[in-house]
Enzyme design. Sequence first.
Site, PDB file in Angstrom:
ATOM      1  N   ASP A   1       0.847  -1.183   0.000  1.00 14.63           N
ATOM      2  CA  ASP A   1       0.000   0.000   0.000  1.00 14.63           C
ATOM      3  C   ASP A   1       0.898   1.255   0.000  1.00 14.63           C
ATOM      4  O   ASP A   1       1.825   1.338  -0.802  1.00 14.63           O
ATOM      5  CB  ASP A   1      -0.957  -0.043   1.192  1.00 14.63           C
ATOM      6  CG  ASP A   1      -2.068   0.990   1.103  1.00 14.63           C
ATOM      7  OD1 ASP A   1      -3.011   0.773   0.316  1.00 14.63           O
ATOM      8  OD2 ASP A   1      -1.979   2.014   1.796  1.00 14.63           O
TER       9      ASP A   1
ATOM     10  N   TYR B   1      -2.134  11.230   1.733  1.00 17.30           N
ATOM     11  CA  TYR B   1      -2.861  11.297   0.469  1.00 17.30           C
ATOM     12  C   TYR B   1      -2.854  12.718  -0.073  1.00 17.30           C
ATOM     13  O   TYR B   1      -2.692  12.940  -1.281  1.00 17.30           O
ATOM     14  CB  TYR B   1      -4.308  10.820   0.657  1.00 17.30           C
ATOM     15  CG  TYR B   1      -4.439   9.325   0.795  1.00 17.30           C
ATOM     16  CD1 TYR B   1      -4.773   8.536  -0.303  1.00 17.30           C
ATOM     17  CD2 TYR B   1      -4.237   8.696   2.019  1.00 17.30           C
ATOM     18  CE1 TYR B   1      -4.895   7.163  -0.191  1.00 17.30           C
ATOM     19  CE2 TYR B   1      -4.354   7.319   2.144  1.00 17.30           C
ATOM     20  CZ  TYR B   1      -4.677   6.563   1.039  1.00 17.30           C
ATOM     21  OH  TYR B   1      -4.785   5.202   1.151  1.00 17.30           O
TER      22      TYR B   1
ATOM     23  N   HIS C   1      -5.159  -7.289  -0.968  1.00 16.51           N
ATOM     24  CA  HIS C   1      -4.301  -6.111  -0.869  1.00 16.51           C
ATOM     25  C   HIS C   1      -3.478  -6.075   0.417  1.00 16.51           C
ATOM     26  O   HIS C   1      -2.376  -5.550   0.437  1.00 16.51           O
ATOM     27  CB  HIS C   1      -5.173  -4.858  -0.966  1.00 16.51           C
ATOM     28  CG  HIS C   1      -4.409  -3.588  -1.056  1.00 16.51           C
ATOM     29  ND1 HIS C   1      -3.647  -3.251  -2.154  1.00 16.51           N
ATOM     30  CD2 HIS C   1      -4.279  -2.561  -0.184  1.00 16.51           C
ATOM     31  CE1 HIS C   1      -3.092  -2.068  -1.962  1.00 16.51           C
ATOM     32  NE2 HIS C   1      -3.451  -1.629  -0.777  1.00 16.51           N
TER      33      HIS C   1
END
EC number: 3.3.2.9
Length: 386
Positions: free
Chosen positions: A185, A314, A364
């Site tokens: 990730d 982010y 994931h």
Amino acid sequence: MRTERVRKGFYGSDMNTNTGIHPFRVDVPQAELDDLNDRVTRARWAAETPGQGWARGTPVDYLKELAAYWADGYDWRAWEAKLNAFPQFTTEIDGQRVHFLHVRSERPDALPLLLTHGWPGSVVEFLELIGPLSRDFHLVIPSLPGFGFSGPLTESGWNTRRIARAWAELMRRLGYGRYGAQGGDIGSGVTRELGVVDPEHVVALHVNGGTTYPSATEDDPTLTDRERARVRRMNEFMSEAGGYIAIQSTRPQTLAYGLSDSPVGQLAWIVDKFRDMTNLEKELPDEAVDRDVLLTNVTIYWLTNTAASSAAVYYEEAANWGEQEPSSVPLGIAQFTVQDVALRRDEEKANNVVRWRDYDKGGHFAALEAPDLLLTEIREFFADYR
């Protein structure tokens, strides 16, 4: 103030950090756990449109059941003890507090290995891997800046490149002149950046999930069936579940008020992402990831009040999505089902890809969903770089 009480309880005199390395133990005040329990049991539940399942987000009935277990069945102290079973430390790098686990191997030729988690993850992802991996590696497992016990952030600008520089400095302080790195990730992005900022010392890199998004369209005739499935999955994900990327890339602070005030809100936000990104064959997130592990992860976000600072990466990365400076450091990539969407053709544009493995198991969050496969991957890949 609540935040100050948490800091004092967790960190004690270690709040006065500097460039030294300080022993650390997790020690949450009981008052904080009582407050969490009280807030969960008094939650004001949102109304929902009947018959929608997960189409509009985390369903009320599922969340109520999970929250009830969080309040009455889950044992934070047991997980606190699991964390404290491993040596933990803090240090200050570039003005930011960094928390990390440091577990040395008894093997004389052990390679130092840096493991980096992502969002919405934490160092808890790696707890079950520490024992078997430490037979072969000296392990350094930091909490990302702004995440968990490395949070909150003291200033802006903590993108993956800056985090990679901090990791390089951390390994220098620990006395490791050569080391490997692995991540998933956001951790895959940080791991990849180490090949750019510290190629003199990092001998090889391994990521699960890749470091890029597909550049091809689904109708590209040069795609294999597996690649086309990955492009299709990426398009589905962004259209159905990619809203969290948009809001955390643009308004992380506004989102954080609700998550910082309501543990049930924080639970719903993280559970929704675990459901979207884990093995597609699993209907519920706690079928793909152990329920207590999932709740431990959420509890760390809540107790450290890091909803805003963990989402900030982010925001920091938004201006540079998809851009990569070339790296010549050997890179191994493992894909776990079509939940990992990177294409080798994209990865090879700026990376020295020397290993590519594609698995039909997991998702994931490989360290939690397919730890046996990830363990084998890491051991096999780094065997040539001791």
